[in-house]
Motif scaffolding. Structure first.
Motif, short mmCIF file in Angstrom:
data_model
loop_
_atom_site.label_atom_id
_atom_site.label_comp_id
_atom_site.label_asym_id
_atom_site.label_seq_id
_atom_site.Cartn_x
_atom_site.Cartn_y
_atom_site.Cartn_z
N SER A 50 12.37 -17.42 14.34
CA SER A 50 13.30 -18.36 14.96
C SER A 50 12.98 -19.76 14.46
O SER A 50 11.81 -20.11 14.27
N VAL B 299 11.08 -19.00 32.55
CA VAL B 299 11.78 -18.19 31.54
C VAL B 299 12.24 -19.16 30.45
O VAL B 299 12.93 -20.14 30.75
N LYS C 155 10.16 -14.37 28.25
CA LYS C 155 11.46 -14.42 27.60
C LYS C 155 12.44 -13.51 28.34
O LYS C 155 12.05 -12.56 29.01
N LYS C 156 13.72 -13.77 28.19
CA LYS C 156 14.74 -12.97 28.85
C LYS C 156 14.70 -11.51 28.40
O LYS C 156 15.09 -10.61 29.13
N GLU C 157 14.23 -11.29 27.16
CA GLU C 157 14.26 -9.94 26.59
C GLU C 157 13.07 -9.09 27.01
O GLU C 157 12.99 -7.91 26.65
N LYS D 6 13.16 -9.19 19.60
CA LYS D 6 13.86 -9.01 20.86
C LYS D 6 14.25 -7.55 21.06
O LYS D 6 14.61 -6.86 20.12
N ILE E 96 8.37 -14.74 15.78
CA ILE E 96 8.53 -14.50 17.21
C ILE E 96 8.48 -13.01 17.49
O ILE E 96 8.51 -12.18 16.57
N ALA F 24 13.47 -20.05 26.15
CA ALA F 24 14.08 -19.61 24.88
C ALA F 24 13.00 -19.59 23.81
O ALA F 24 11.83 -19.92 24.05
N ASP F 25 13.37 -19.23 22.58
CA ASP F 25 12.40 -19.18 21.49
C ASP F 25 11.77 -20.54 21.20
O ASP F 25 10.63 -20.62 20.74
#
Length: 443
Positions: free
Chosen positions: A51, A286, A264-266, A64, A61, A288-289
Motif C-alpha cells: 500500500s 480500527v 484492520k477492518k479485514e 487483505k 502490508i 486503514a493501511d
C-alpha cells in the motif's frame, strides 16, 4: 520458467510486513528495469500485498482477506475448472446462482434453466443453445468444441460458454466444493462487520488537553479514546489512569500511551478477541493501511459478535466439523451411575489416519480441542479460546480404535483455564494433553 514480473512479486511477498519498497530499490536489488519494477509494484498493490501511504511511501502490508464471498462469478469458475472461454466473454463477471447437469431430455431441461445458472453439458449443440436462450451460461465437459452459431449467440447474449477437459462428475464436484468454501468464508465475521465507524467515534488529537479529555469523558461516559495527529493517523490511546493527577492544561500527547495495538477492518473478530484477551484491552482503534482512524472496536462489540456467531446455524461443514462430528458425550458409567464429570468417546475412521494406519496427530489435536471446548461450556465458560496444547503420545492409536477422553479442569479463573485431558483405549492410557485456554469475560 518464472518471468521477471513473477520474481519481483515473489520477492515482495517474502518481505516482512511494514518494510518499505521503492521502484529504484527493487530495480537495483533484482537487476531489472525501473519500468518492470513499477508495473510489478502496482500489480502487488492491486492484489493487496503493498500500500502507498502519503509521506511514508510504499510498504508491505498484510494481504487483505477477500470478501467477494457472496457468490462465484463465471470468471472464477473458469479458474476453478482450469478451462477456457469459447464465447460470451463479456458475461464473465456475472454471478453464478446454481449449476445444473444437463443429463436429460431438452424438454425436461427447460424447467431447470434459470437466468444466472450454469448448464453443464457435453457436445449436445441443441442443449447448449436451449440453455443460452433461457438465460443460462454453458459449460461443455470432455474438451468438446461448439459451433460458430452457438459462439455468436453467447456473444450476443453476453452469456459465457466455457469448456473444460474434465468429465461432468469431476467438474461438478469442483464447483460444488468451491461454492461450499465460499459459504464458509462468508460466515467468518470480520472487524469491518462490527466496528463503530468514524462518524460515531469519539477521539482526541495530540493538541488537545486533559481538560478536553475530561469534557469528552463527562459527555460520553467513556474513559478510553484514540489519539490522532493532524492527518488523522492514530498515534496513541489515552485512558483515565493516564490523566489522573495531571494538570488540566497538559497536552494529551504528553500523557497518552504511544504505539497502541491497532486492527484492520479485514481482520477476523476471533483474532481480535484473542489480542484483547491477551493484552487486557477494552478498546482498539480500527485503522486503514496508512494508519488513519476509521473507527473503534470494543471488547463489548467483540463479545456480542462471538456469542452471535456461536448461535448461528452453520451452512456447510469444515474439516474441523467432519473430524469432531462423531464425538459422543458419556454421562454414565457401564453400571448406569452418573459420572462426576462428562467423558467423551470417539472412533478412529479411515479418513483420519496417516500412511501407517494410525491416527493423525492433527486429528487427535482437533479431537482434544473439541473436548476441551465442550468441557469449558459445561463449566459456564462459553467464550474460551485455546491458546496452547501440549500433547504427549504414548502409544500408537490404530484405525477403528475407540477412544475414551477424560478431561479434568486443573485451574479455572476469570481470564484463563488449564485442563488435563487423558486419552484411553480399553482402560490403557495412550495419550495425555495439557490445554491452556484464555477466557473472554462477559461485558
Amino acid at each position: 520458467m518464472a518471468t521477471k514480473h513473477d520474481l519481483i512479486l515473489a520477492h515482495i511477498e517474502g518481505l516482512q510486513v511494514g518494510e518499505r519498497i521503492s521502484v529504484r530499490g527493487i530495480a537495483k536489488s533484482l537487476d531489472v528495469s525501473e519500468g518492470t519494477a513499477y508495473r510489478a509494484i502496482k500489480d502487488a498493490e492491486n492484489s493487496g500485498l503493498v500500500s502507498t501511504i502519503q509521506r511514508v511511501g510504499t510498504i508491505r502490508i498484510e494481504r487483505k482477506l477477500k470478501k467477494h464471498i457472496e457468490q462465484l462469478t463465471f470468471g472464477e469458475v473458469v479458474q476453478i475448472i482450469e478451462g477456457d472461454v469459447l464465447g460470451g466473454s463479456n458475461g464473465l463477471q456475472k454471478d453464478l446462482n446454481k449449476f445444473v447437469i444437463g443429463a436429460m431430455t431438452e424438454e425436461a431441461m427447460q424447467r431447470y434453466i434459470t437466468p444466472g445458472s450454469l448448464m453443464i453439458v457435453g457436445n449436445r449443440l441443441d442443449a447448449q443453445k436451449l440453455a443460452l436462450q433461457g438465460g443460462a451460461a454453458v459449460l461443455i465437459t470432455g474438451g468438446f468444441d461448439t459451433s460458430p452459431e452457438i459462439r455468436e449467440l453467447a456473444d450476443h447474449l453476453e452469456l459465457p460458454i466455457l469448456r473444460t477437459t474434465y468429465d461432468t462428475f469431476t467438474v461438478a464436484s469442483m464447483i460444488n466444493r468451491a461454492m461450499s468454501d465460499q459459504l464458509i468464508k462468508k460466515d467468518i465475521l470480520l472487524v469491518g462487520d462490527i466496528y463503530m465507524p468514524l462518524e460515531k467515534t469519539r477521539y482526541l488529537t495530540t493538541t488537545d488537553t486533559i481538560k478536553d479529555y475530561q469534557t469528552l469523558s463527562n459527555s460520553s461516559q467513556h474513559s478510553r479514546y484514540p489519539v490522532v495527529n493532524k492527518n488523522t493517523r492514530v498515534v496513541g490511546i489515552v485512558t483515565a489512569k493516564d490523566v489522573i493527577g495531571k494538570p488540566d492544561s497538559q497536552s494529551i500527547e504528553r500523557v497518552m500511551t504511544k504505539g497502541p495495538r491497532m486492527v484492520k477492518k479485514e481482520m477476523s473478530v476471533a483474532s481480535v478477541s484473542h489480542q484483547m484477551i491477551w493484552d487486557g484491552l477494552e478498546v482498539m482503534p480500527v485503522v486503514a493501511d496508512d494508519l488513519s482512524l476509521l473507527g473503534i472496536v470494543t471488547r463489548q462489540d467483540v463479545m456480542k459478535a462471538m456469542q452471535l456467531v456461536q448461535r448461528q446455524p452453520q451452512v456447510t461443514d469444515t474439516i474441523s466439523d467432519q473430524i469432531t462430528g462423531d464425538i459422543q458425550s458419556i454421562e454414565e458409567d457401564l453400571e448406569g451411575n452418573k459420572l462426576p464429570a462428562p467423558q467423551f468417546s470417539f472412533v478412529v475412521t479411515p479418513q483420519m489416519v496417516d500412511e501407517l494406519g494410525t491416527i493423525s496427530i492433527g486429528v487427535l489435536n482437533e479431537v482434544i480441542a473439541n473436548v476441551t471446548k465442550r468441557t469449558m461450556v459445561a463449566n459456564n465458560r462459553r467464550n474460551a479460546w485455546i491458546e496452547q496444547v501440549n500433547l504427549h503420545y504414548f502409544r500408537l492409536i490404530q484405525l477403528e480404535s475407540e477412544l475414551n477422553l477424560q478431561p479434568q479442569v486443573l485451574e479455572l479463573g476469570r481470564r484463563s483455564a488449564k485442563l488435563d485431558v487423558d486419552v484411553f483405549i480399553e482402560n490403557s492410557l495412550v495419550a495425555k494433553a495439557i490445554v491452556v485456554c484464555q477466557v473472554m469475560e462477559r461485558p
